[in-house]
Design a protein around this motif. Structure first.
Motif, mmCIF file in Angstrom:
data_model
loop_
_atom_site.group_PDB
_atom_site.id
_atom_site.type_symbol
_atom_site.label_atom_id
_atom_site.label_comp_id
_atom_site.label_asym_id
_atom_site.label_seq_id
_atom_site.Cartn_x
_atom_site.Cartn_y
_atom_site.Cartn_z
ATOM 1 N N ASN A 1 -43.122 -50.713 -21.345
ATOM 2 C CA ASN A 1 -42.931 -51.371 -20.068
ATOM 3 C C ASN A 1 -42.675 -50.361 -18.947
ATOM 4 N N LEU A 2 -41.866 -49.343 -19.230
ATOM 5 C CA LEU A 2 -41.563 -48.344 -18.211
ATOM 6 C C LEU A 2 -42.830 -47.602 -17.797
ATOM 7 N N GLY A 3 -43.662 -47.250 -18.777
ATOM 8 C CA GLY A 3 -44.914 -46.550 -18.478
ATOM 9 C C GLY A 3 -45.838 -47.388 -17.618
ATOM 10 N N GLU A 4 -45.923 -48.677 -17.930
ATOM 11 C CA GLU A 4 -46.761 -49.577 -17.141
ATOM 12 C C GLU A 4 -46.227 -49.719 -15.720
ATOM 13 N N MET A 5 -44.908 -49.795 -15.585
ATOM 14 C CA MET A 5 -44.294 -49.937 -14.275
ATOM 15 C C MET A 5 -44.559 -48.688 -13.425
ATOM 16 N N ILE A 6 -44.425 -47.511 -14.016
ATOM 17 C CA ILE A 6 -44.685 -46.264 -13.295
ATOM 18 C C ILE A 6 -46.153 -46.185 -12.888
ATOM 19 N N ALA A 7 -47.041 -46.539 -13.804
ATOM 20 C CA ALA A 7 -48.473 -46.508 -13.502
ATOM 21 C C ALA A 7 -48.795 -47.468 -12.364
ATOM 22 N N ARG A 8 -48.225 -48.654 -12.389
ATOM 23 C CA ARG A 8 -48.468 -49.658 -11.349
ATOM 24 C C ARG A 8 -47.969 -49.156 -9.989
ATOM 25 N N GLU A 9 -46.801 -48.536 -9.966
ATOM 26 C CA GLU A 9 -46.259 -47.994 -8.713
ATOM 27 C C GLU A 9 -47.165 -46.913 -8.154
ATOM 28 N N ASN A 10 -47.667 -46.037 -9.025
ATOM 29 C CA ASN A 10 -48.557 -44.963 -8.576
ATOM 30 C C ASN A 10 -49.871 -45.514 -8.034
ATOM 31 N N ILE A 11 -50.378 -46.549 -8.659
ATOM 32 C CA ILE A 11 -51.616 -47.173 -8.176
ATOM 33 C C ILE A 11 -51.386 -47.770 -6.796
ATOM 34 N N GLU A 12 -50.253 -48.463 -6.635
ATOM 35 C CA GLU A 12 -49.947 -49.061 -5.339
ATOM 36 C C GLU A 12 -49.784 -48.001 -4.259
ATOM 37 N N LYS A 13 -49.111 -46.901 -4.588
ATOM 38 C CA LYS A 13 -48.946 -45.812 -3.621
ATOM 39 C C LYS A 13 -50.294 -45.222 -3.240
ATOM 40 N N GLY A 14 -51.133 -44.978 -4.231
ATOM 41 C CA GLY A 14 -52.460 -44.421 -3.968
ATOM 42 C C GLY A 14 -53.306 -45.354 -3.129
ATOM 43 N N HIS A 15 -53.201 -46.633 -3.410
ATOM 44 C CA HIS A 15 -53.959 -47.621 -2.649
ATOM 45 C C HIS A 15 -53.522 -47.636 -1.191
ATOM 46 N N SER A 16 -52.206 -47.649 -0.961
ATOM 47 C CA SER A 16 -51.730 -47.672 0.420
ATOM 48 C C SER A 16 -52.066 -46.370 1.139
ATOM 49 N N MET A 17 -52.044 -45.246 0.428
ATOM 50 C CA MET A 17 -52.424 -43.969 1.044
ATOM 51 C C MET A 17 -53.898 -43.993 1.408
ATOM 52 N N GLY A 18 -54.728 -44.581 0.553
ATOM 53 C CA GLY A 18 -56.156 -44.689 0.836
ATOM 54 C C GLY A 18 -56.423 -45.542 2.056
ATOM 55 N N ILE A 19 -55.690 -46.636 2.169
ATOM 56 C CA ILE A 19 -55.835 -47.515 3.336
ATOM 57 C C ILE A 19 -55.420 -46.779 4.594
ATOM 58 N N GLU A 20 -54.308 -46.051 4.515
ATOM 59 C CA GLU A 20 -53.816 -45.310 5.679
ATOM 60 C C GLU A 20 -54.834 -44.263 6.125
ATOM 61 N N GLN A 21 -55.413 -43.542 5.181
ATOM 62 C CA GLN A 21 -56.416 -42.522 5.518
ATOM 63 C C GLN A 21 -57.643 -43.169 6.144
ATOM 64 N N GLY A 22 -58.034 -44.322 5.615
ATOM 65 C CA GLY A 22 -59.179 -45.038 6.166
ATOM 66 C C GLY A 22 -58.929 -45.476 7.597
ATOM 67 N N GLN A 23 -57.708 -45.917 7.868
ATOM 68 C CA GLN A 23 -57.357 -46.329 9.222
ATOM 69 C C GLN A 23 -57.371 -45.138 10.173
ATOM 70 N N LYS A 24 -56.911 -43.984 9.711
ATOM 71 C CA LYS A 24 -56.932 -42.784 10.552
ATOM 72 C C LYS A 24 -58.369 -42.412 10.904
ATOM 73 N N LEU A 25 -59.238 -42.434 9.902
ATOM 74 C CA LEU A 25 -60.640 -42.092 10.145
ATOM 75 C C LEU A 25 -61.293 -43.094 11.084
ATOM 76 N N GLU A 26 -60.925 -44.348 10.959
ATOM 77 C CA GLU A 26 -61.476 -45.373 11.843
ATOM 78 C C GLU A 26 -61.035 -45.132 13.283
#
Length: 65
Positions: A1-26
């Motif tokens: 469960n801990l491994g899944e929770m950490i993986a999920r948090e990292n995915i969410e962080k990466g996703h939000s960072m990707g969105i932020e970078q996309g907004q900057k480029l836009e």
């Protein structure tokens, strides 16, 4: 469960960072298009788009390089 929770948090962080970078480029693309098409200054284009101080800093840093 801990491994899944950490993986999920990292995915969410990466996703939000990707969105932020996309907004900057836009924003950068919008500013570039406005300055070329409307023949206005970068500052005027940012005023029209009502960019925040942080957004303005990102755009200015891009155009400096």
């Amino acid at each position: 469960n801990l491994g899944e929770m950490i993986a999920r948090e990292n995915i969410e962080k990466g996703h939000s960072m990707g969105i932020e970078q996309g907004q900057k480029l836009e924003r950068i693309t919008l500013i570039k298009n406005m300055t070329e098409s409307l023949q206005c200054s970068m500052q005027r284009a940012m005023d029209v788009l009502k960019l925040t101080a942080g957004e303005r800093k990102d755009v200015e840093e891009y155009f400096k390089s």
